[in-house]
Scaffold this motif. Structure first.
Motif, PDB file in Angstrom:
ATOM      1  N   ILE A  55       0.837  -1.203   0.000  1.00  0.00           N
ATOM      2  CA  ILE A  55       0.000   0.000   0.000  1.00  0.00           C
ATOM      3  C   ILE A  55       0.872   1.253   0.000  1.00  0.00           C
ATOM      4  O   ILE A  55       0.616   2.210  -0.737  1.00  0.00           O
ATOM      5  CB  ILE A  55      -0.947  -0.009   1.213  1.00  0.00           C
ATOM      6  N   ALA A  56       1.924   1.256   0.811  1.00  0.00           N
ATOM      7  CA  ALA A  56       2.828   2.410   0.849  1.00  0.00           C
ATOM      8  C   ALA A  56       3.544   2.609  -0.482  1.00  0.00           C
ATOM      9  O   ALA A  56       3.851   3.736  -0.876  1.00  0.00           O
ATOM     10  CB  ALA A  56       3.855   2.228   1.969  1.00  0.00           C
ATOM     11  N   LEU A  57       3.805   1.519  -1.195  1.00  0.00           N
ATOM     12  CA  LEU A  57       4.413   1.619  -2.518  1.00  0.00           C
ATOM     13  C   LEU A  57       3.485   2.272  -3.530  1.00  0.00           C
ATOM     14  O   LEU A  57       3.904   3.081  -4.356  1.00  0.00           O
ATOM     15  CB  LEU A  57       4.798   0.218  -3.022  1.00  0.00           C
ATOM     16  N   GLY A  58       2.202   1.909  -3.479  1.00  0.00           N
ATOM     17  CA  GLY A  58       1.280   2.346  -4.516  1.00  0.00           C
ATOM     18  C   GLY A  58       0.529   3.623  -4.242  1.00  0.00           C
ATOM     19  O   GLY A  58       0.113   4.315  -5.187  1.00  0.00           O
ATOM     20  N   LEU A  59       0.358   3.982  -2.970  1.00  0.00           N
ATOM     21  CA  LEU A  59      -0.467   5.142  -2.634  1.00  0.00           C
ATOM     22  C   LEU A  59      -0.019   6.432  -3.319  1.00  0.00           C
ATOM     23  O   LEU A  59      -0.868   7.193  -3.813  1.00  0.00           O
ATOM     24  CB  LEU A  59      -0.500   5.319  -1.109  1.00  0.00           C
ATOM     25  N   LEU A  90      18.609   9.219  -1.636  1.00  0.00           N
ATOM     26  CA  LEU A  90      18.539   9.434  -0.191  1.00  0.00           C
ATOM     27  C   LEU A  90      17.512   8.517   0.465  1.00  0.00           C
ATOM     28  O   LEU A  90      17.767   7.924   1.525  1.00  0.00           O
ATOM     29  CB  LEU A  90      18.196  10.898   0.107  1.00  0.00           C
ATOM     30  N   PHE A  91      16.374   8.368  -0.173  1.00  0.00           N
ATOM     31  CA  PHE A  91      15.317   7.548   0.414  1.00  0.00           C
ATOM     32  C   PHE A  91      15.669   6.060   0.365  1.00  0.00           C
ATOM     33  O   PHE A  91      15.278   5.293   1.260  1.00  0.00           O
ATOM     34  CB  PHE A  91      13.987   7.811  -0.301  1.00  0.00           C
ATOM     35  N   ALA A  98      16.712   1.214   7.647  1.00  0.00           N
ATOM     36  CA  ALA A  98      15.461   1.197   8.417  1.00  0.00           C
ATOM     37  C   ALA A  98      15.508   0.113   9.498  1.00  0.00           C
ATOM     38  O   ALA A  98      15.716  -1.063   9.186  1.00  0.00           O
ATOM     39  CB  ALA A  98      14.276   0.962   7.490  1.00  0.00           C
ATOM     40  N   PRO A  99      15.289   0.474  10.769  1.00  0.00           N
ATOM     41  CA  PRO A  99      15.399  -0.509  11.849  1.00  0.00           C
ATOM     42  C   PRO A  99      14.124  -1.300  12.101  1.00  0.00           C
ATOM     43  O   PRO A  99      14.158  -2.332  12.762  1.00  0.00           O
ATOM     44  CB  PRO A  99      15.739   0.361  13.068  1.00  0.00           C
ATOM     45  N   ASN A 100      13.002  -0.798  11.601  1.00  0.00           N
ATOM     46  CA  ASN A 100      11.738  -1.483  11.865  1.00  0.00           C
ATOM     47  C   ASN A 100      10.738  -1.167  10.754  1.00  0.00           C
ATOM     48  O   ASN A 100      11.024  -0.380   9.845  1.00  0.00           O
ATOM     49  CB  ASN A 100      11.167  -1.074  13.233  1.00  0.00           C
ATOM     50  N   LEU A 101       9.567  -1.776  10.839  1.00  0.00           N
ATOM     51  CA  LEU A 101       8.569  -1.648   9.785  1.00  0.00           C
ATOM     52  C   LEU A 101       8.081  -0.207   9.625  1.00  0.00           C
ATOM     53  O   LEU A 101       7.883   0.260   8.500  1.00  0.00           O
ATOM     54  CB  LEU A 101       7.379  -2.567  10.092  1.00  0.00           C
ATOM     55  N   TYR A 102       7.920   0.509  10.725  1.00  0.00           N
ATOM     56  CA  TYR A 102       7.344   1.853  10.650  1.00  0.00           C
ATOM     57  C   TYR A 102       8.266   2.815   9.909  1.00  0.00           C
ATOM     58  O   TYR A 102       7.823   3.604   9.061  1.00  0.00           O
ATOM     59  CB  TYR A 102       7.046   2.357  12.062  1.00  0.00           C
ATOM     60  N   VAL A 103       9.544   2.765  10.213  1.00  0.00           N
ATOM     61  CA  VAL A 103      10.510   3.603   9.492  1.00  0.00           C
ATOM     62  C   VAL A 103      10.584   3.175   8.030  1.00  0.00           C
ATOM     63  O   VAL A 103      10.651   4.008   7.113  1.00  0.00           O
ATOM     64  CB  VAL A 103      11.897   3.512  10.150  1.00  0.00           C
ATOM     65  N   VAL A 108       9.452   4.063   2.139  1.00  0.00           N
ATOM     66  CA  VAL A 108       8.782   3.489   0.974  1.00  0.00           C
ATOM     67  C   VAL A 108       7.812   4.503   0.371  1.00  0.00           C
ATOM     68  O   VAL A 108       7.751   4.694  -0.851  1.00  0.00           O
ATOM     69  CB  VAL A 108       8.042   2.190   1.357  1.00  0.00           C
ATOM     70  N   PHE A 109       7.055   5.176   1.239  1.00  0.00           N
ATOM     71  CA  PHE A 109       6.098   6.176   0.771  1.00  0.00           C
ATOM     72  C   PHE A 109       6.808   7.368   0.124  1.00  0.00           C
ATOM     73  O   PHE A 109       6.402   7.855  -0.933  1.00  0.00           O
ATOM     74  CB  PHE A 109       5.225   6.654   1.933  1.00  0.00           C
TER      75      PHE A 109
END
Length: 420
Positions: A55-59, A90-91, A98-103, A108-109
């Protein structure tokens, strides 16, 4: 595919733009498998986490693409593209650390947002690098790169993971974006002064209503063009079905006995099949008279393969791993019978001056389908299991192909169109 499609490459400016596009398109898809491997294998997270990544990839392509397609013509495109590529480097670095899913989801977004701005600028830039009489070939060649990298990127990412480790594709991706920047810097400074002057004169009378009118023109063109509308709707529904199980495929592979090391082999087979199918579609062009017939027939065959893989994941169908790799190859092969006709209809049914808006709107519709599907797929997987979701998706794909074949047989849509 005849040699005419490569004629635009004799122009240096287009070669630079096209070369940058190849690396940019590759970067859009190279880390797709990487993200899934990190989330599923390294962090041990479930289907909902995979769905969140997709979802974060496509939004951004839904909320950025259509609006950027209107604004991009008013901005200096070469500079915008270079800046976007720097930001993407940079992204990608953020994804690597990234240390966890939230970061991970944040980066990704952000990466998808910049890509959603870059692509309309690239589409518009084509007109400044190629004479009008070569534009059809240039646009087709550009679309070929985009579709091919959707296939090759994940496959190459799986191979890189097998050779160098789970996070290694991020490094290759950053290098690819840097090469794209170097290629864009070789572009001559396009003489956009005349175009900008025209835009400025229009901007004096331009207001928000004019912006919305331009955006709505792209939507109306799809709505008022029967063959194009049918293709966009069909591809959007197909994307929903595909992404219903796409995020679950890593778990299907686990059920079939594939490990982290040879999971990339399965994905590579999908990619190789798709490339083989694309080459066949390019050389055998009789399908252009009846593109919807080919799309719906491909749905029937691919749906049958998906059902078989689903049955294999619950042990009803037993094949050695090589057999499943062959099945993945033919599944990828059939996907070309779906994407190539859609690309042809999009190009042939859209005026050149509306290509950016129409393609952005069509992509937005498809991506919206791709966004809602992973969440639905993960919820269904928790309820009935990933294997049943895959079997159901295969059945839906077969049903879609059957319905379309019946519809076009009764209405004779395409024959009337091409005889007109």
């Amino acid at each position: 595919m005849n040699a005419g499609i490569f004629k635009p490459l004799k122009f240096r400016s287009f070669r630079s733009l096209f070369g940058a596009q190849i690396f940019s398109d590759l970067g859009n898809w190279l880390d797709l498998i990487t993200l899934q491997v990190i989330v599923a294998y390294h962090w041990g997270l479930d289907e909902m986490a995979i769905a969140a990544v997709i979802i974060a990839l496509g939004l951004p392509w839904v909320i950025i693409g259509p609006f950027a397609s209107v604004f991009v013509d008013r901005l200096p495109k070469k500079q915008m593209m270079v800046i976007c590529l720097f930001l993407r480097i940079l992204f990608v670095g953020g994804l690597f650390f990234a240390p966890n899913l939230y970061v991970l989801l944040i980066f990704v977004f952000l990466k998808g947002t910049v890509a959603g701005i870059y692509d309309p600028a690239r589409q518009s830039m084509i007109r400044f690098t190629i004479p009008d009489d070569h534009l059809p070939e240039a646009v087709t060649l550009s679309q070929l790169s985009s579709n091919t990298m959707k296939i090759m990127g994940p496959a190459l990412g799986g191979g890189i993971i097998a050779l160098f480790g789970a996070k290694s594709p991020f490094l290759f991706e950053a290098v690819g974006f840097f090469i794209a920047i170097l290629l864009l810097l070789t572009l001559p400074n396009m003489d956009e002064q005349e175009t900008n002057a025209k835009n400025k004169s229009k901007n004096k009378n331009r207001d928000n209503g004019h912006f919305w009118k331009e955006l709505l023109d792209g939507i109306k063109h799809i709505s008022y063009t029967p063959l194009l509308k049918s293709s966009v709707i069909l591809s959007s529904v197909a994307f929903f079905i595909i992404f219903l199980y796409d995020g679950l495929f890593v778990f299907i592979a686990q059920n079939l006995g594939f490990t982290e090391g040879n999971f990339g082999l399965l994905i590579s087979a999908l990619g190789l099949g798709s490339v083989s199918g694309s080459l066949l579609m390019g050389n055998w062009t009789h399908w252009k008279r009846k593109p919807l017939h080919l799309m719906s027939s491909a749905f029937l065959f691919s749906g049958s393969l998906i059902i078989t893989i689903g049955l294999g994941s619950i042990g009803i169908v037993n094949l050695p791993q090589f057999g499943w790799v062959i099945g993945a190859f033919f599944l990828g092969f059939m996907s070309s019978g779906e994407s190539a006709p859609y690309g042809f209809v999009l190009q042939s049914e859209t005026p050149k001056h509306m290509m950016g808006r129409v393609s952005a709107v069509a992509t937005s519709l498809q991506t919206f389908s791709m966004l809602i599907a992973p969440a639905a797929g993960s919820l269904l997987a928790k309820w009935i299991g990933v294997s049943i979701v895959l079997i159901g998706a295969g059945g839906a794909t077969c049903l879609l192909g059957t319905i379309v074949l019946i519809f076009i047989a009764r209405n004779d849509v395409q024959e009337k169109h091409f005889q007109a």
